[in-house]
Structures are given as C-alpha cells and as structure tokens.
Write a protein that holds these residues in place. Sequence first.
Motif, short mmCIF file in Angstrom:
data_model
loop_
_atom_site.label_atom_id
_atom_site.label_comp_id
_atom_site.label_asym_id
_atom_site.label_seq_id
_atom_site.Cartn_x
_atom_site.Cartn_y
_atom_site.Cartn_z
N ALA A 156 0.86 -1.31 -0.11
CA ALA A 156 -0.05 0.04 -0.08
C ALA A 156 0.84 1.28 -0.06
CB ALA A 156 -0.91 0.14 1.38
N ARG A 157 2.08 1.15 0.70
CA ARG A 157 2.77 2.45 0.86
C ARG A 157 3.56 2.61 -0.42
NH1 ARG A 157 5.86 0.53 4.25
NH2 ARG A 157 4.41 1.31 6.22
N SER A 158 4.00 1.77 -1.12
CA SER A 158 4.65 1.73 -2.44
C SER A 158 3.53 2.30 -3.41
CB SER A 158 5.26 0.42 -3.02
OG SER A 158 4.22 -0.40 -3.38
N ILE A 159 2.47 2.07 -3.39
CA ILE A 159 1.21 2.65 -4.22
C ILE A 159 1.01 4.05 -3.99
CG2 ILE A 159 -1.18 2.50 -4.73
CD1 ILE A 159 -0.97 -0.55 -4.40
N ARG A 160 0.98 4.39 -2.76
CA ARG A 160 0.85 5.77 -2.35
C ARG A 160 2.00 6.46 -2.82
NH1 ARG A 160 -1.42 3.26 2.46
NH2 ARG A 160 0.56 3.57 3.48
N ASP A 161 3.30 6.07 -2.58
CA ASP A 161 4.50 6.85 -2.96
C ASP A 161 4.61 7.16 -4.51
OD1 ASP A 161 5.46 6.75 -0.25
OD2 ASP A 161 6.61 5.05 -0.46
N ALA A 162 3.85 6.36 -5.14
CA ALA A 162 4.07 6.53 -6.57
C ALA A 162 2.76 7.35 -6.93
CB ALA A 162 3.82 5.01 -7.35
N GLY A 163 2.07 7.86 -6.04
CA GLY A 163 1.12 8.84 -6.49
C GLY A 163 -0.50 8.36 -6.57
N GLY A 164 -0.63 6.78 -6.21
CA GLY A 164 -1.93 6.35 -6.07
C GLY A 164 -2.54 6.27 -4.82
N LYS A 165 -3.50 5.63 -4.51
CA LYS A 165 -4.35 5.34 -3.48
C LYS A 165 -4.67 3.98 -3.00
CE LYS A 165 -7.04 9.65 -4.55
NZ LYS A 165 -8.72 9.93 -4.56
N ALA A 166 -4.18 3.60 -1.97
CA ALA A 166 -4.18 2.17 -1.13
C ALA A 166 -4.23 2.18 0.32
CB ALA A 166 -3.13 1.31 -1.97
N VAL A 167 -4.94 1.32 0.59
CA VAL A 167 -5.01 1.00 2.02
C VAL A 167 -5.24 -0.64 2.11
CG1 VAL A 167 -6.31 2.98 2.76
CG2 VAL A 167 -7.49 1.18 2.39
N ALA A 168 -4.65 -1.14 3.35
CA ALA A 168 -4.56 -2.36 3.74
C ALA A 168 -5.78 -2.86 4.60
CB ALA A 168 -3.26 -2.88 4.24
N ALA A 169 -6.22 -4.17 4.60
CA ALA A 169 -7.60 -4.40 5.14
C ALA A 169 -7.22 -6.01 5.46
CB ALA A 169 -8.87 -4.04 4.70
N GLY A 170 -6.98 -6.26 6.93
CA GLY A 170 -6.49 -7.34 7.07
C GLY A 170 -7.47 -8.47 7.97
N GLY A 171 -7.18 -9.72 8.04
CA GLY A 171 -7.94 -10.59 8.90
C GLY A 171 -8.50 -11.76 8.23
N ASP A 172 -8.75 -12.73 8.74
CA ASP A 172 -9.14 -13.99 8.35
C ASP A 172 -10.60 -14.02 7.53
OD1 ASP A 172 -10.00 -16.82 7.67
OD2 ASP A 172 -9.37 -17.69 9.74
N ILE A 173 -10.47 -14.35 6.23
CA ILE A 173 -11.45 -13.93 5.30
C ILE A 173 -12.78 -14.84 5.55
CG2 ILE A 173 -11.08 -15.55 3.38
CD1 ILE A 173 -12.28 -11.77 3.39
N ARG A 174 -12.56 -15.85 6.64
CA ARG A 174 -13.61 -16.86 6.81
C ARG A 174 -14.61 -16.16 7.72
NH1 ARG A 174 -9.85 -21.87 8.44
NH2 ARG A 174 -8.59 -20.14 8.92
N ASN A 175 -14.08 -15.02 8.42
CA ASN A 175 -14.82 -14.28 9.46
C ASN A 175 -15.59 -13.25 8.53
OD1 ASN A 175 -15.86 -12.78 11.12
ND2 ASN A 175 -13.93 -12.68 12.77
N ALA A 176 -17.04 -13.40 8.72
CA ALA A 176 -17.75 -12.49 7.78
C ALA A 176 -17.36 -11.08 8.27
CB ALA A 176 -19.06 -12.75 8.15
N ASP A 177 -17.07 -10.87 9.80
CA ASP A 177 -16.94 -9.56 10.11
C ASP A 177 -15.84 -8.75 9.32
OD1 ASP A 177 -19.14 -9.54 11.80
OD2 ASP A 177 -18.18 -10.24 13.44
#
Length: 247
Positions: free
Chosen positions: A49-70
Amino acid sequence: MSGQFAGKVAWVTGGSQGIGKGVVKMFAERGAAVVIGYSSNRDIAEDLARSIRDAGGKAVAAGGDIRNADVARTSVELALQEFGRLDILVTAAGVAGRQMLQDITEEDYRQTFDINVWGTIASIQAAAPHLTSPGGKIVTITSRMALNPFPGAALYAGAKNAVNAITESFARELGPRGITVNAVAPGLIKSERMAKAVETRGHETVAITPLARIGMPEDIAGVVAFLASDDSRWVTGRVIRADGGIV
C-alpha cells in the motif's frame, strides 16, 4: 492518477501476494484506489500500500481471516470510509493443497472449503449491497484444476468447482442491478504460494502448455482487468480459463 480505472475503487481479497498482488498493482497502475486484503502478514500488505501511495496512487490495507464475515464487512466499510465508494471486488484469497484420498482429514476439508468457498461468499455478501449499480464488477479467482483435477487435488478442485457454481448463480442474482460476476480460472502461476508446485511440476506443465511457459500473476491480472472494465459489460456468469492453452 489517470488511467482505465481512474475514479474507481477496488477491493482485492488476498491482495498482498501472488495473483492478488498482481491484480492490486495493475489496478493501481491504471488509476484505481485499492483496498488490499490480507490474512495475517500485515507488513507485506502495508508495504505494498505504501509503495502505491509513494507512486501517487491510493491504497490501504485491510486484514483478517476472510472466513470471518466481520472481516469482509470491515473491509467494505474501510473502502467506503477512505474512498467513498466501491466499484470492483476481486476474490483472490484462497488456499491450495494436495492430499491423496487416504490422507484427507476433516481439518483439510474445512480449511479448503471455508477459505475458498465461504470466504468468497462472505466477501460478495459484504460487497454487493454497496457496489456501484449499474456498473459494479465482481471477479472470482477459481482454477483450471476444477475442470481437470489431478490425483490429490480432490478438495481443491471441489472447492473451486463450488466457486464456479456460485459465480454463475450470483451473476443471475445480481444481473438485474447491472452488476456482472465472472471468474478467472488460472493454470499454474509462478507466485510465492505456488513456489513448491512450480518447482515440482513446472517442467511438466511447460511441456503441455502451447505458450511454453509458466504463467505469471500479471497474466491473470490482465484478464481480471478486462472483466473489471466497461469493455466486459456484456459478459457475466462466465468462467474464463487463463492457462496458456492447456487442453
């Protein structure tokens, strides 16, 4: 950033490595804001995400076990909070394994189906109410293995067959809202997760591949980009094989 996806927002599950990472990078290079899903390795996702932002883009990270609907719901909320909309979902999170009949355990079954199938359903369920309508795009990542499994691939192929089925079903369900749902079925792809498979059966795969090489994440990302673009507006409920032409 300008480009094909300028003004669009994409959430890519499993976006920190392998095919998902290739998709994230292509979306970002073509102007999309990207929510990068990851399971446990936050540092890798944040670095991307940081490398994308440094290149002028927009990105964020969202983590967690995708088996969890939350986790899925929180990722969608993050997209809306950070970028104000959600146009594209790519479900690249998944696990692969090789277990012969006598070695399959209930734990193997639950992990394979929970991540590959329920994780896909939970992601679509969370994203669908918020996708641009008309014009929203969902792309699932399945596998050519679902069509021609080798010994030891029963669980993985079964799970990816389920993804094929839900792709077609959700395409019909969401079609009236102008949302397309398609799948990409890669062959063997050179990535972090598939490094051992490439090492053990890469030569065999190259030998039966008309294009005579192992696929790369960017090969799949290009197909995903087409299915996520306006050029695919008359394509839905389809599984596109991207395997170098293996018969």
